[in-house]
Design an enzyme around this catalytic site. Structure first.
Site, PDB file in Angstrom:
ATOM      1  N   LYS A  74       0.830  -1.201   0.000  1.00 28.33           N
ATOM      2  CA  LYS A  74       0.000   0.000   0.000  1.00 28.33           C
ATOM      3  C   LYS A  74       0.869   1.257   0.000  1.00 28.33           C
ATOM      4  O   LYS A  74       1.888   1.311   0.699  1.00 28.33           O
ATOM      5  CB  LYS A  74      -0.918  -0.022   1.226  1.00 28.33           C
ATOM      6  CG  LYS A  74      -1.914   1.116   1.311  1.00 28.33           C
ATOM      7  CD  LYS A  74      -2.822   0.932   2.528  1.00 28.33           C
ATOM      8  CE  LYS A  74      -3.768   2.094   2.723  1.00 28.33           C
ATOM      9  NZ  LYS A  74      -4.641   1.922   3.904  1.00 28.33           N
ATOM     10  N   SER A 150      -9.311   2.739   3.413  1.00 25.80           N
ATOM     11  CA  SER A 150      -8.359   3.366   2.522  1.00 25.80           C
ATOM     12  C   SER A 150      -7.470   2.389   1.768  1.00 25.80           C
ATOM     13  O   SER A 150      -6.659   2.811   0.928  1.00 25.80           O
ATOM     14  CB  SER A 150      -7.473   4.329   3.332  1.00 25.80           C
ATOM     15  OG  SER A 150      -6.683   3.625   4.279  1.00 25.80           O
ATOM     16  N   SER A 174      -9.862   0.552   7.573  1.00 20.35           N
ATOM     17  CA  SER A 174      -9.271   0.598   6.241  1.00 20.35           C
ATOM     18  C   SER A 174      -8.803  -0.736   5.683  1.00 20.35           C
ATOM     19  O   SER A 174      -8.438  -0.816   4.514  1.00 20.35           O
ATOM     20  CB  SER A 174      -8.099   1.587   6.224  1.00 20.35           C
ATOM     21  OG  SER A 174      -8.567   2.905   6.361  1.00 20.35           O
TER      22      SER A 174
END
Length: 494
Positions: A74, A150, A174
């Site tokens: 990520k 996210s 997230s």
């Protein structure tokens, strides 16, 4: 190996093929890249290519339990030396990481082959993945809707079959929200298990944790086995991990008492599909022999949401200030929503922040009282199906007003005008169930037990006692066996 064969294997199985010599790491990487080339232009899941690094890794000797498996990290808090970690923000697009993050070191030590970084909203601050820097990321199950956030880029990549698992992190849902939106497994681990550093400490006062999104429970177990544990710079010792998660999921849990609720003061009318998801899970759990009953919510989720956002506002102010100092960023390098939230945090001062931090103990005690009677709390992961792309975008006129308000330093005025309540309703209204685990440090897992009439995944969440990560994964494994989901791919993945 062709893409059909690739999609039939999870990360654990692919690693086994590499160990046996049936396939090489280079061959797996080539399939993953071909898959990315085919679907990423539509999904916008991978935003930074790391092909050179991946080529060097597969050309050498790989060791570790998942050696040779293609992987993505990520673009937030998962620094890779020599590449930017943009955090989804224009302000960081040119700042190069001087070293690997601790969790990335452990991904590499496990033998994973990292070949790219995945999209995130600016600073990971939304439950959707639609940054101005990279553009919107789309859901493989329906490209008109969000994959959540996210960790939406990672979830979209896994759900589309680019990789069997990908790096993620969770400060308010997230990991679990994207997992629920895309039909994946997402565990938010107990506070203290995951490594941080070397250049940052425990984020968000312990609310944030590192992790992964996966298609199977055994992959989640194997990856968490690979990355948990203390680091030399840890603030406090990690609880001893006496039994691996991989071993723990081999034995179904004993009969559990599970209390479930779909009620929320933030969203008093959750979507019927969210209610149906929990009811389906309750039926499966009952068939497995567990005691399942509806309960009142164990905590005041409206108060918890306010406490969560007070902490988040303060963090936003600090993040914007840090970016200005480290990169020389100007207002134009931040999104209008980020500037507005940061200004509210700056203007609020330290008293609301410390009051919210003090309130965390009340939420911990509420869960502790609940767990005297019940082993697990079950809720929907989402209160609604995933929203459409752009549905939560602030209109241009309001964005302009937000920029002016931030520049004029009138955050206190924005608070008095009810902007906090508006942010709770708009940003947490469709995901009111996930912040509880972050504030309290408790583990929580989302599993894909339900698909809507429109064919969209809608996950179910379980929250356990502190340290009950293995129990949650064992339950998830038994649910996966009772209601399998691995071979359920979206049209774009086939």
């Amino acid at each position: 190996m062709d893409i059909g064969e690739y999609l039939e294997h999870d990360a654990t199985a692919l690693a086994g093929l590499v160990r046996s010599g049936e396939v090489t790491a280079a061959e797996l990487l080539e399939v993953a890249r071909e898959r990315a080339t085919a679907v990423n232009p539509t999904l916008n899941a991978i935003v930074i290519s790391m092909d050179g690094e991946a080529d060097r890794r597969v050309a050498g000797e790989l060791r570790g339990p998942l050696a040779g498996v293609p992987f993505l990290i990520k673009d937030l808090a998962q620094d890779f030396r020599g590449y930017p970690t943009t955090r989804g923000s224009r302000s960081y697009r040119r700042l190069i990481a001087p070293s690997h993050a601790a969790v990335v070191e452990r991904f590499l030590d496990a033998g994973l082959v990292v070949f790219g970084k995945t999209a995130t909203p600016e600073f990971g601050a939304k439950a959707i993945t639609e940054s101005e820097l990279w553009g919107p990321t789309r859901n493989p199950w329906n490209t008109d809707v969000t994959p959540g956030g996210s960790s939406g880029g990672s979830a979209a990549a896994v759900a589309a079959g680019i990789v069997p698992a990908a790096g993620a992190n969770d400060g308010g849902g997230s990991i679990r929200i994207p997992a629920a939106c895309t039909g994946l497994v997402g565990l938010k681990a107990s506070r203290g298990l995951m490594p941080f550093g070397p250049h940052v400490g425990e984020p968000l006062f312990g609310m944030g944790v590192e992790g992964v999104v996966t298609r199977t429970v055994r992959d989640a177990a194997a990856l968490y086995d690979a990355i948990i544990g203390p680091t030399p710079a840890a603030t406090y010792p990690t609880p001893p991990h006496t039994e691996t998660f991989t071993a723990r999921i081999a034995t179904p849990p004993q009969r559990l008492r599970i209390g479930f609720t779909t009620r929320s003061a933030i969203n008093p009318a959750p979507h019927p599909e969210a209610v149906a998801a929990v009811q389906r899970a309750a039926n499966v759990l009952t068939e497995l022999g567990h005691h399942v009953e509806e309960v009142d919510p164990p905590h005041d989720d409206a108060e918890l949401a306010r406490d969560f956002l007070e902490i988040w506002f303060a963090k936003a102010a600090a993040q914007v200030d840090e970016a200005r100092r480290r990169t020389g960023a100007s207002d134009a390098d931040f999104e209008a929503d980020t500037l507005a939230v940061a200004e509210i945090g700056r203007a609020s001062g330290v008293i609301p922040l410390f009051r919210a931090l003090d309130d965390v103990n009340d939420h911990v005690l509420a869960l502790e009282r609940f767990h005297r009677t019940y082993d697990l709390l079950m809720t929907p992961t989402l209160a609604t199906p995933p929203p459409r792309i752009g549905a939560m975008t602030t209109p241009p006129l309001l964005q302009h007003a937000a920029r002016l308000a931030a520049k004029a330093r009138i955050g206190s005025v924005m608070s008095r005008l009810g902007l906090v309540e508006q942010l709770i309703a708009e940003n947490l209204g469709w995901v009111p169930y996930t912040q509880l685990a972050n504030l309290t440090g408790r583990p929580a897992v989302s599993v894909p037990l339900h698909w809507t009439a429109d064919g969209l995944p809608l996950g179910v969440q379980f929250v356990g006692r502190l340290g009950a990560d293995g129990e949650l994964l064992a339950l998830a494994a038994s649910l996966e066996q009772a209601a399998p989901w691995f071979h359920r791919y979206s049209d774009i993945a086939l």
